[in-house]
Motif scaffolding. Structure first.
Motif: not given
Length: 621
Positions: A528-533, A544-545, A555-556, A561-565
């Protein structure tokens, strides 16, 4: 060996059990235990064999019933006098013509201890020693582990002795409650009065005592509501109106001066100043707390969850006889620390004869309390376990939680706390809550400050840039002690670094905007931190796109991506809105600033590139 030397103790005012020198005795199957129960219930008296048979088989005894009773008695004698030769085991259960008798000293049977205590309490009361009588009544009532004597009732379902025994407890308990009210100790006796009312919903004397206790403790509105409920139930179930005793208690409620006494408040107090722009939120949260036993206030950093939660607790304080306990969990990181913080906030003395090591749920079981778990986001799993344990075992506890993440319990009512309104037509800006808050806080550090035509647009731009977040607005207004408003506006491009006025008397994560926002990152796991950054490279609003191609670190896969968001949404880092064109995500400006900062610190120089979005979500459409 006589009966006292064997160290025997028998208990029937709860689970039917016996101990010898502190070690529990195996009393055998239910019918064998029932024999001891009836003998104990009539201790010191002759119990005919026919009475024992009737108690065990309810009118349909087997042909060998008498032999079975003799067998049960022989086994019980062995159980309670195991070290005595077989033919001499008659010290406790004595054979009498046509039956048996239990012969025990007064201190060997809890029922006799109770009766002796009540007699002593009554004598003390009659002699004017009211405090001593109150203490003795309390000790006697505590002998009853189960006022409904459920185990005894099951074992001796057809016995006429059960009803009078319950009435003994009821009479002693009501004397205790009445004496507590006379001594102005309503806090001490209200929990017992409430338990009696649950067990005896149509007993007008019991309900009258509850009304009096509620009135003495300052819960006049709750007493009026209770009377209305009892009156309705009497009419529906019995077809009668309240009698003279209950009516007189109700008149006491109506004649009482409101606000004479308030239930206690433990822990951090509500904010000193009034809430601005939260009247509708406060009403909604109070409505939820009246209907649900677990209410969670969630929202972004600095949105005002704590202030709203404490205001709601103060609003409903009179509904809880034991008041409000606030556990500030801002610096709590582990389950044991969470439990200790709640124990300190509750600060309930242990029950008589119990140690301080009693589990929290045991100490809270009879309390009528609003428990506030404030800033629980760093111990979400542990708080969920504690809340579930308390709510399942403590029927009169209500929990109000403030956190950036909900607990996820099935019976949890969630109220999302939104930022204060800013957007309005130019002529109506002054009425917006965000601007009103800024003006009030600014006047505290710069006397005479007020909203005028010359400054209102600048103040509005500050409030918009700070997303209408109350904490951010208060911090910005505090900067006016040393800055001009124009300088403050110019610094809004880097609010995390530039809005840091000196601040005391608040939690550490409320002393700066950077500290408040950065606390949100502590909630995130590494993915989640990688996604946030990575979202630091995105506009504050995106679809989302666009996020799926923003950065390979996410992670592509769009599904990943949607799950992390969605997890970031659950932790109040992102907001999500659904429309005909699909999901659109939005990050508050202050949170987005931290994402950009973290992205820069991880090796991106200069301005992070914006990723294009074909749906136009970054434009606000």
């Amino acid at each position: 060996m006589n009966r006292t030397e064997i160290g025997l103790r028998i208990q029937i005012l709860g689970p039917v059990r016996a101990t010898i020198r502190g070690r529990e005795v195996d009393l055998g199957p239910p019918k064998q235990r029932a024999v001891l129960a009836l003998l104990a219930l009539r201790a010191g008296r002759h119990v005919p064999l026919d009475d024992l048979i009737a108690a065990l088989w309810a009118g349909q005894p087997p042909t060998r019933a008498a032999n079975l009773v003799h067998t049960y008695v022989a086994r019980l004698r062995h159980a309670v006098e195991p070290d005595t030769p077989r033919r001499q085991r008659t010290n406790a259960i004595v054979s009498v013509p046509g039956g048996y008798r239990l012969t025990v000293a007064d201190d060997q049977l809890d029922l006799q201890v109770f009766r002796a205590g009540v007699r002593r309490a009554s004598a003390l009361r009659d002699s004017g020693e009211l405090e001593s009588a109150f203490a003795r009544y309390g000790e006697s009532v505590d002998q009853w582990q189960d006022p409904q004597i459920g185990d005894l009732s099951v074992l001796l379902a057809e016995q006429d002795d059960i009803g009078p025994l319950r009435q003994e407890f009821l009479a002693a308990a009501l004397d205790y409650v009445a004496l507590g009210l006379e001594l102005r100790r309503p806090d001490a006796v209200l929990p017992l009065a409430e338990r009696l009312a649950q067990a005896e919903p149509l007993n007008e004397r019991v309900q009258a005592r509850v009304l009096q206790a509620l009135t003495h403790i300052g819960q006049r509105a709750w007493a009026i509501e209770r009377y209305a409920d009892v009156r309705t139930r009497l009419k529906l179930d019995l077809g009668v109106d309240p009698g003279p005793e209950l009516t007189a208690a109700y008149r006491e409620v109506l004649d009482a001066r409101p606000g004479v006494h308030q239930p206690p408040w433990r822990g951090p107090a509500p904010v000193v100043d009034e809430l601005i722009g939260r009247a509708a939120d406060l009403s909604a949260v109070c409505d939820l707390l009246r209907e649900y036993r677990l209410v969670s206030l969630t929202g972004a950093a600095g949105v005002g969850k704590t202030a709203l939660g404490l205001a709601a607790a103060e609003e409903l304080r009179e509904r809880f006889a034991d008041g409000v306990a606030v556990a500030d969990l801002a610096n709590v990181r582990t389950g044991p620390d969470l439990t200790r913080a709640v124990e300190v906030a509750v600060d309930e003395p242990p029950t008589r004869g119990a140690g301080r090591c009693d589990p929290l749920v045991h100490r809270l079981h009879d309390r009528k309390l609003l428990l506030v778990l404030d800033n629980a986001e760093l111990v979400t799993d542990e708080a969920a376990d504690l809340a579930d344990d308390v709510l399942r075992n403590c029927p009169q506890i209500t929990i109000l939680l403030t956190s950036r993440e909900l607990l996820g319990l099935p019976y949890e009512a969630v109220y999302p706390v939104r930022p204060l309104g800013v957007d309005a037509e130019p002529g109506h800006l002054a009425a917006q809550p965000a601007l009103q808050l800024f003006a009030r806080r600014a006047a505290q550090v710069r006397p005479g400050f007020r909203l005028t035509e010359s400054n209102i647009e600048a103040v509005a731009s500050v409030c918009r840039a700070l997303d209408g977040l109350p904490l951010a607005i208060e911090l910005a207004a505090a900067c006016l002690r040393t800055q001009r408003l124009e300088t403050l506006v110019d610094g809004l491009d880097d609010p995390l670094r530039r809005i840091q006025p000196p601040r005391r008397g608040v939690p550490s994560h409320h002393r700066s905007l950077h500290a408040a926002v950065h606390r949100s990152i502590e909630l995130l796991d590494p993915a989640e931190q990688r996604c946030f950054t990575a979202l630091g490279a995105m506009p504050a609003a995106f679809c989302l796109e666009a996020a799926a191609v923003a950065d390979k670190a996410i992670a592509g896969e769009p599904r990943t991506v949607q799950m992390l968001l969605e997890r970031l949404v659950d932790k109040s880092v992102l907001e999500v809105r659904h429309s005909s064109s699909g999901r659109r995500y939005r990050m508050l400006g202050t949170v987005h600033a931290l994402a950009r900062q973290l992205l820069h610190e991880h090796g991106v120089d200069g301005e992070p590139p914006a990723v294009g979005c074909t749906c136009g979500c970054h434009t606000g459409r």
